[in-house]
Design an enzyme around this catalytic site. Structure first.
Site, PDB file in Angstrom:
ATOM      1  N   SER A  64       1.062  -0.958   0.414  1.00 24.21           N
ATOM      2  CA  SER A  64       0.436   0.045   0.166  1.00 24.21           C
ATOM      3  C   SER A  64       0.777   1.425   0.013  1.00 24.21           C
ATOM      4  O   SER A  64       2.209   1.215   0.668  1.00 24.21           O
ATOM      5  CB  SER A  64      -0.941   0.074   1.333  1.00 24.21           C
TER       6      SER A  64
HETATM    7  N1  SAH Z   1      -1.038  -4.327   4.477  1.00 22.34           N
HETATM    8  C1  SAH Z   1      -0.183  -5.830   2.915  1.00 22.34           C
HETATM    9  C2  SAH Z   1      -0.779  -4.679   2.043  1.00 22.34           C
HETATM   10  C3  SAH Z   1      -1.039  -6.031   0.590  1.00 22.34           C
HETATM   11  S1  SAH Z   1      -2.713  -5.534  -0.509  1.00 22.34           S
HETATM   12  C4  SAH Z   1       1.255  -4.598   2.784  1.00 22.34           C
HETATM   13  O1  SAH Z   1       1.845  -3.984   4.184  1.00 22.34           O
HETATM   14  O2  SAH Z   1       1.916  -4.588   1.972  1.00 22.34           O
HETATM   15  C5  SAH Z   1      -3.129  -6.628  -0.089  1.00 22.34           C
HETATM   16  C6  SAH Z   1      -3.358  -7.476   0.448  1.00 22.34           C
HETATM   17  O3  SAH Z   1      -4.538  -8.923   1.268  1.00 22.34           O
HETATM   18  C7  SAH Z   1      -2.751  -8.984  -0.862  1.00 22.34           C
HETATM   19  O4  SAH Z   1      -1.305  -9.200  -0.407  1.00 22.34           O
HETATM   20  C8  SAH Z   1      -3.732  -9.947  -1.088  1.00 22.34           C
HETATM   21  O5  SAH Z   1      -3.530 -11.897  -1.517  1.00 22.34           O
HETATM   22  C9  SAH Z   1      -3.963 -10.163   0.490  1.00 22.34           C
HETATM   23  N2  SAH Z   1      -6.104 -10.487   0.766  1.00 22.34           N
HETATM   24  C10 SAH Z   1      -6.876 -10.323  -0.412  1.00 22.34           C
HETATM   25  N3  SAH Z   1      -7.778 -11.005   0.029  1.00 22.34           N
HETATM   26  C11 SAH Z   1      -7.221 -12.096   1.169  1.00 22.34           C
HETATM   27  C12 SAH Z   1      -8.137 -12.445   2.291  1.00 22.34           C
HETATM   28  N4  SAH Z   1      -9.188 -13.356   1.548  1.00 22.34           N
HETATM   29  N5  SAH Z   1      -7.641 -13.249   3.266  1.00 22.34           N
HETATM   30  C13 SAH Z   1      -6.190 -12.923   3.449  1.00 22.34           C
HETATM   31  N6  SAH Z   1      -5.389 -11.818   2.276  1.00 22.34           N
HETATM   32  C14 SAH Z   1      -6.856 -11.410   1.959  1.00 22.34           C
END
Ligand code: SAH
Length: 213
Positions: A64
């Site tokens: 993000s």
């Molecule tokens: N907090 C992260 C943001 C990553 S983007 C960071 O600091 O880098 C969002 C993430 O949510 C992705 O890696 C995606 O695979 C995950 N995601 C999406 N749906 C999900 C679900 N149902 N359960 C767990 N993770 C999920």
């Protein structure tokens, strides 16, 4: 990977930039000043790690935007010792920010590669969350209730199941809406059955998906 004076200098500039964009929570800014974001970005993106942008990580996901991380973390109002559930570990960067603030963190990721790589990076930096590979829609009932729940992917609706895993008085921060545009909601659980919902404006996240990869 090293954290050089140059990286530290770039990081200071980035933190000043997000401060100028309206982030006031000094604890959050300080935590972000301490964390080398370039450890969490994909190979070849180290230079851009200190610009205020979302960047690609593995499995077609993104780390993000720093402003967004700061915004969500500020809304969560993290206190030392808070038991927090994060959905979407991704790169692990947001997890590091929560751990730096003293949270007891549980984090769930549905992409196997990210579940593994995030733990490796966090360990290298001395951060140890309870990491789980699974579908965040299920939450972690065995460890509930949580003081705070943070969703870092765009959810089509508010997952009822996750609200049930929140303590009374607890807070959930979640971007809710269509694929390419979500509203940042802060939901406060007032009692077993009552919630107060605030809208904190538009953001764009990768989608929260069902099941695991
Ligand atoms: N907090 C992260 C943001 C990553 S983007 C960071 O600091 O880098 C969002 C993430 O949510 C992705 O890696 C995606 O695979 C995950 N995601 C999406 N749906 C999900 C679900 N149902 N359960 C767990 N993770 C999920």
């Amino acid at each position: 990977m090293t954290d050089s004076y140059r990286h530290k200098g770039l990081r200071k500039r980035l933190i000043d930039e997000i401060k100028n964009k309206g982030i006031k929570d000094e604890k959050v800014l300080e935590a972000m000043l301490n964390i080398p974001r370039h450890f969490f970005t994909a190979k070849g993106f180290e230079e851009r790690a200190y610009t205020d942008n979302a960047l690609p990580i593995a499995a077609d996901q993104t780390i993000s935007q720093p402003y967004t991380v700061a915004f969500q973390t500020s809304l969560l109002n993290v206190k030392r010792g808070d038991k927090i559930l994060e959905i979407g570990t991704g790169s692990g960067y947001q997890a590091a920010v929560l751990l730096e603030l003293g949270a007891k963190l549980f984090t769930v990721e549905r992409q196997k590669t990210l579940f593994l790589s995030s733990q490796k990076i966090l360990k290298q930096l001395g951060y140890f969350p309870y990491s789980y590979y699974g579908d965040g829609y299920n939450g972690l009932p065995a460890y509930s209730p949580f003081d705070k729940i943070l969703i870092t992917a765009g959810a089509p609706d508010i997952p009822e199941n996750l609200l049930n895993q929140l303590k009374t008085g607890g807070v959930m921060v979640i971007p809710v809406g269509k694929r390419d545009s979500q509203e940042m909601l802060r939901i406060i659980k007032i009692s077993e059955t009552e919630y107060k919902t605030e809208n904190h404006g538009k953001f764009i996240f990768v989608p929260m998906l069902k099941g695991k990869e």
